[in-house]
Structure formats: C-alpha cells, structure tokens
Design a protein around this motif. Structure first.
Motif, PDB file in Angstrom:
ATOM      1  N   LEU A   1       0.822  -1.207   0.000  1.00  0.00           N
ATOM      2  CA  LEU A   1       0.000   0.000   0.000  1.00  0.00           C
ATOM      3  C   LEU A   1       0.859   1.261   0.000  1.00  0.00           C
ATOM      4  CD1 LEU A   1      -2.850  -0.812   2.568  1.00  0.00           C
ATOM      5  CD2 LEU A   1      -3.089  -0.513   0.104  1.00  0.00           C
ATOM      6  N   LEU A   2       1.986   1.211   0.697  1.00  0.00           N
ATOM      7  CA  LEU A   2       2.846   2.384   0.830  1.00  0.00           C
ATOM      8  C   LEU A   2       3.784   2.586  -0.352  1.00  0.00           C
ATOM      9  CD1 LEU A   2       3.777   1.986   4.600  1.00  0.00           C
ATOM     10  CD2 LEU A   2       2.200   3.646   3.604  1.00  0.00           C
ATOM     11  N   ARG A   3       3.890   1.589  -1.214  1.00  0.00           N
ATOM     12  CA  ARG A   3       4.836   1.674  -2.325  1.00  0.00           C
ATOM     13  C   ARG A   3       4.608   2.912  -3.210  1.00  0.00           C
ATOM     14  NH1 ARG A   3       7.923  -2.364  -3.108  1.00  0.00           N
ATOM     15  NH2 ARG A   3       6.362  -3.837  -2.298  1.00  0.00           N
ATOM     16  N   PRO A   4       3.351   3.260  -3.543  1.00  0.00           N
ATOM     17  CA  PRO A   4       3.147   4.456  -4.386  1.00  0.00           C
ATOM     18  C   PRO A   4       3.710   5.730  -3.757  1.00  0.00           C
ATOM     19  CG  PRO A   4       1.147   3.133  -4.326  1.00  0.00           C
ATOM     20  CD  PRO A   4       2.077   2.537  -3.324  1.00  0.00           C
ATOM     21  N   LEU A   5       3.614   5.859  -2.426  1.00  0.00           N
ATOM     22  CA  LEU A   5       4.172   7.039  -1.771  1.00  0.00           C
ATOM     23  C   LEU A   5       5.687   7.062  -1.907  1.00  0.00           C
ATOM     24  CD1 LEU A   5       2.150   7.371   1.567  1.00  0.00           C
ATOM     25  CD2 LEU A   5       1.868   8.663  -0.554  1.00  0.00           C
ATOM     26  N   GLU A   6       6.306   5.906  -1.738  1.00  0.00           N
ATOM     27  CA  GLU A   6       7.759   5.826  -1.871  1.00  0.00           C
ATOM     28  C   GLU A   6       8.196   6.177  -3.290  1.00  0.00           C
ATOM     29  OE1 GLU A   6       8.520   1.859  -0.608  1.00  0.00           O
ATOM     30  OE2 GLU A   6       8.621   2.385   1.518  1.00  0.00           O
TER      31      GLU A   6
ATOM     32  N   GLU B   1      -7.667   3.702  -0.444  1.00  0.00           N
ATOM     33  CA  GLU B   1      -8.377   4.943  -0.739  1.00  0.00           C
ATOM     34  C   GLU B   1      -7.650   6.150  -0.143  1.00  0.00           C
ATOM     35  OE1 GLU B   1      -9.798   2.230   0.462  1.00  0.00           O
ATOM     36  OE2 GLU B   1     -10.908   1.574  -1.347  1.00  0.00           O
ATOM     37  N   ALA B   2      -7.159   5.986   1.080  1.00  0.00           N
ATOM     38  CA  ALA B   2      -6.459   7.095   1.736  1.00  0.00           C
ATOM     39  C   ALA B   2      -5.201   7.470   0.968  1.00  0.00           C
ATOM     40  CB  ALA B   2      -6.115   6.717   3.168  1.00  0.00           C
ATOM     41  N   ILE B   3      -4.445   6.472   0.524  1.00  0.00           N
ATOM     42  CA  ILE B   3      -3.212   6.744  -0.228  1.00  0.00           C
ATOM     43  C   ILE B   3      -3.535   7.472  -1.529  1.00  0.00           C
ATOM     44  CG2 ILE B   3      -1.300   5.678  -1.463  1.00  0.00           C
ATOM     45  CD1 ILE B   3      -0.937   5.579   1.525  1.00  0.00           C
ATOM     46  N   GLU B   4      -4.568   7.015  -2.232  1.00  0.00           N
ATOM     47  CA  GLU B   4      -4.911   7.607  -3.520  1.00  0.00           C
ATOM     48  C   GLU B   4      -5.376   9.046  -3.377  1.00  0.00           C
ATOM     49  OE1 GLU B   4      -7.804   4.925  -5.055  1.00  0.00           O
ATOM     50  OE2 GLU B   4      -6.334   3.444  -5.757  1.00  0.00           O
TER      51      GLU B   4
ATOM     52  N   GLY C   1      -3.353  -2.280  16.559  1.00  0.00           N
ATOM     53  CA  GLY C   1      -2.624  -2.923  15.466  1.00  0.00           C
ATOM     54  C   GLY C   1      -2.922  -2.360  14.101  1.00  0.00           C
ATOM     55  N   LYS C   2      -3.663  -1.259  14.025  1.00  0.00           N
ATOM     56  CA  LYS C   2      -4.017  -0.675  12.742  1.00  0.00           C
ATOM     57  C   LYS C   2      -3.081   0.485  12.423  1.00  0.00           C
ATOM     58  CE  LYS C   2      -8.899  -1.750  13.496  1.00  0.00           C
ATOM     59  NZ  LYS C   2     -10.260  -1.178  13.657  1.00  0.00           N
ATOM     60  N   PRO C   3      -2.292   0.393  11.359  1.00  0.00           N
ATOM     61  CA  PRO C   3      -1.426   1.513  10.980  1.00  0.00           C
ATOM     62  C   PRO C   3      -2.246   2.772  10.701  1.00  0.00           C
ATOM     63  CG  PRO C   3      -0.810  -0.471   9.807  1.00  0.00           C
ATOM     64  CD  PRO C   3      -2.117  -0.772  10.475  1.00  0.00           C
ATOM     65  N   TRP C   4      -1.676   3.898  11.027  1.00  0.00           N
ATOM     66  CA  TRP C   4      -2.392   5.168  10.923  1.00  0.00           C
ATOM     67  C   TRP C   4      -1.553   6.182  10.158  1.00  0.00           C
ATOM     68  CZ3 TRP C   4      -7.316   5.159  12.520  1.00  0.00           C
ATOM     69  CH2 TRP C   4      -8.003   6.388  12.588  1.00  0.00           C
ATOM     70  N   LEU C   5      -2.178   6.881   9.222  1.00  0.00           N
ATOM     71  CA  LEU C   5      -1.502   7.904   8.434  1.00  0.00           C
ATOM     72  C   LEU C   5      -1.679   9.272   9.089  1.00  0.00           C
ATOM     73  CD1 LEU C   5      -2.419   7.119   4.703  1.00  0.00           C
ATOM     74  CD2 LEU C   5      -0.125   7.282   5.648  1.00  0.00           C
ATOM     75  N   VAL C   6      -0.592  10.019   9.197  1.00  0.00           N
ATOM     76  CA  VAL C   6      -0.637  11.379   9.720  1.00  0.00           C
ATOM     77  C   VAL C   6       0.044  12.293   8.699  1.00  0.00           C
ATOM     78  CG1 VAL C   6      -0.009  12.924  11.609  1.00  0.00           C
ATOM     79  CG2 VAL C   6      -0.500  10.511  12.086  1.00  0.00           C
ATOM     80  N   VAL C   7      -0.668  13.315   8.252  1.00  0.00           N
ATOM     81  CA  VAL C   7      -0.134  14.254   7.256  1.00  0.00           C
ATOM     82  C   VAL C   7       0.013  15.617   7.905  1.00  0.00           C
ATOM     83  CG1 VAL C   7      -0.448  15.276   4.970  1.00  0.00           C
ATOM     84  CG2 VAL C   7      -1.328  12.981   5.452  1.00  0.00           C
TER      85      VAL C   7
END
Length: 394
Positions: free
Chosen positions: A69-74, A145-148, A119-125
């Motif tokens: 899931l994180l690959r597109p951000l990288e 959806e969040a990443i996109e 145990g749920k990873p959380w995104l912080v911007v």
C-alpha cells in the motif's frame, strides 16, 4: 535662509522626514533586488514546492500487504513527482520514542493512539516543517483509498493543468455549504476576473539573464475559479490543507478564497466580509507585479501537496527546468544541509554551518552595484538631512 527654513520644521516633522530617508534607502535596496519577471511566473519556474510530512504510525513490523500500500508514496517521493517526505515509525521501537512523542504531542484525534495500539497503521499528514504548524492536515487509517486521495484529487488535477497552461492564478473557493453565500462569492469572482485580465499589465522584460523566461508555458494574465466542496470525500485532504493554515479557520463557516499560483503555492485566504473587489484586485496586482523578493519563504503563502512532475511539465525544447529550493530546514538530527538560495543574480549563495558563502564570479554583478549604490545613496541622504537639522538648530 535654508538653515532657518529647516530649523523651523517642527520636531515631529523632522522625525518623519528622517524615517522617510531611511525608508528610501531600503526601498532602493528592494528595487535593486527586483527582477521584472512577475511573481506568479517566477514562482512557476523557480520555486520548488516544500514537502509535506507523511508519517505512518504502526505497532510492530508492517506486513507485506501494508508495504505494498505504501509503495506508491515511496515511488512518488523517489521520483520527486509529489512534494512529500515519507517515513514509517514503529511505536514499539525504543529508539523511536522521541519521534513518537513529538508527533503525538500535537492535538491529534483521541482515537489515534488507540487505533495504533489495536494494530491498525495510521496515516498522519502535516504541513512542511518550516511553517511550524504541527496540527495535522489530515489523518486516518492506512488503506488504498487514503493513499490515492492523499496526494491527488479531481480539483488538484485540474489545478495543475491550469497552472501549467499559464494561468496567473487559480482562485480556490472553499465552499461554506451555504449555497447562496457560495454563489455570491463565485459571482463576484466571475465579475472581477475579466477586468483583471484586461487591465493588469505584465512587466516589461529586459535582456538581463534574470528576466529570461525558462518554461514553455504562455506568458499571459489569466485567472479562473475552482470550487472545493468542504465535505467531499475526494477533497478532504485538500480542504484540510486550506483550513488548517491558520489556527481559527477550522471553526469558521464562511466561504474562503485562496489565489493559488506557481507550482501550487496558495496565498492566505480572503474570508467572508473580507472577500471584496478591492482585496481581490490587490492580490492579483501582487502576483502580476515584478518579483521584488526572490527568496521564496519571504513571500506570503504556503504550498499545497500535489502530484506533478513540474520540471517535465514545464520543460522547454526538451530541457527540464531545475527549480531552486530557497530554504530547507535541517532535520532534527543529522548534519546541516547545504542549500542554494536564489539571490536574483549570477551569484550563488550557499548556507553553511559557518554562515553564508558566496560563489560569485570575479567582478561585481549588476545587482551588487545597484545594492551598494542604493545603500550609499540612502546613507548620504540621511547624513545630509541630519546635518541640515543641526544647522537649523544653531
């Protein structure tokens, strides 16, 4: 007779004249630093957008699905196709405790830590570091959806297209939800834009290197409006960037308008009763005027998080543009970064731990002569004025 006339000037008037002389000296320096390329075009060609901080908080090692899931951000970060810095932090790692504390000390929603503990990873911007705004722009669970939606959205796609096309600025109208109030603001902008495009004149460019246009984008005065629904799912990240740039905006229900120029740099908003024809005109005049201060962070506004390869989109004859980051704060730990600062001349300045170093070619540049001359003229005027005042007293 001249001494008598000067001596008869009231004391408060002398003080005003003295202040005026000082201001004139600084004005001469400001003019010396100016180039004729207008602000909006200088920003489009020269200013690299500042990076938003994206953090993934997780408990224990990330699974393969989560890494995918994180690959597109990288990839976006590595290819510099979005202005973001990305990191993942395992809150169980003792070494990361100070970092975790720094992030969670911000006023984050109460469910943040409980989500991570479950145990749920959380995104912080968060905004770029130099803004010193620690309140998150957006945060939520890590999912596709969040990443996109984080770095792109329909409004932001259209915004990039219009800026690359050469529009001076795109007015983002952050809607209030009140149809009548939002329509009134949109109507005012629609009424003002034709007059701005007709009456505002671009500065006349010279043959000096600083006045050279680098992008293939048409050089013109043009404005448009994009409406941003405040609660639309696809635009929540963008709405967060707009309303958290100042501490009290999130509590206001007024419509807000932000002129966005360059590579997605937004000026601070006009709000509610502050949305007037005069204020709209003043903002437009600033953007079309000559760039009097080429150091990016000394100009008003903040960058939006966008997905765009600006250097490629603005390339001319196959030559990619290389924007200059005028300042970048060093990481909290580690060595200081050497950063070039655009100075409006062929001279390059580099910030080092020892101060500012100049890599100018031998011989004074046009700008250095103008700056020196402006300073000495101002000092001379000041000295003459003080001498005249003393002569008047005697």
């Amino acid at each position: 007779m001249k001494s008598d006339n000067i001596g008869s000037i009231p004391r408060h008037a002398r003080r005003l004249i003295t202040i005026g002389a000082c201001f004139a000296a600084f004005s001469l320096v400001a003019v010396a630093l100016a180039c004729n390329v207008p602000v909006f075009r200088f920003a489009l060609e020269r200013w690299r957008p500042d990076s938003y901080r994206i953090t993934v908080l997780h408990r224990g090692p990330l699974g393969e699905a989560e890494r995918e899931l994180l690959r597109p951000l990288e990839e976006l970060r590595n290819k510099t196709q979005a202005n973001l810095d990305f990191r993942a932090i395992d809150i169980l790692e003792p070494a990361n405790t100070p970092i975790e504390a720094a992030i969670t000390s911000s006023p984050l929603p109460a469910e943040l830590i409980s989500q991570v503990k479950d145990g749920k990873p959380w995104l912080v911007v968060q905004y770029p570091e130099y803004l010193r705004i620690e309140v998150p722009v957006w945060n939520g669970p890590l999912n596709r959806e969040a990443i996109e939606r984080l770095v792109d959205s329909p409004v932001r796609k259209e915004l990039v297209r219009r800026l690359v096309e050469g529009q001076t600025a795109v007015w983002l109208l952050l809607e209030s939800g009140d149809k009548d109030r939002d329509a009134a603001v949109a109507d005012l902008l629609a009424e003002e834009i034709p007059g701005l495009e007709r009456n505002l004149k671009l500065p006349e460019l010279t043959s000096e290197p600083d006045d050279e246009l680098l992008a293939k984008t048409p050089f013109k005065v043009a404005f448009s409006v994009l409406r941003v629904p405040r609660d639309a799912e696809l635009e929540l990240a963008l709405a967060g960037m707009l309303i958290r740039c100042e501490p009290d905006l999130a509590d206001r229900s007024d419509p807000m308008i932000y002129p966005v120029f360059g590579r997605g740099r937004a000026m601070l908003p006009l709000i509610g009763a502050g949305i007037t024809a005069k204020n709209i005109q003043d903002s437009a005049e600033f953007l079309v005027g000559p760039c009097s201060c080429q150091v990016k962070e000394l100009n008003p506004g903040f960058d939006l998080l966008l997905s765009a390869d600006w250097n490629d989109l603005l390339s001319q004859d196959g030559q990619q543009l290389t924007a200059i980051q005028s300042r970048r704060l060093a990481p909290a730990s580690g060595d200081a970064e050497l950063v070039p600062i655009p100075a409006g001349s062929r001279e390059s300045l580099v910030v080092t731990e020892a101060g500012v170093k100049s890599d100018a070619e031998p011989g004074a540049t046009r700008e250095s002569w103008l700056i020196t001359g402006g300073i000495w003229l101002g000092v001379a005027a000041f000295v003459v004025l003080i001498s005249a005042m003393h002569a008047g007293k005697s």
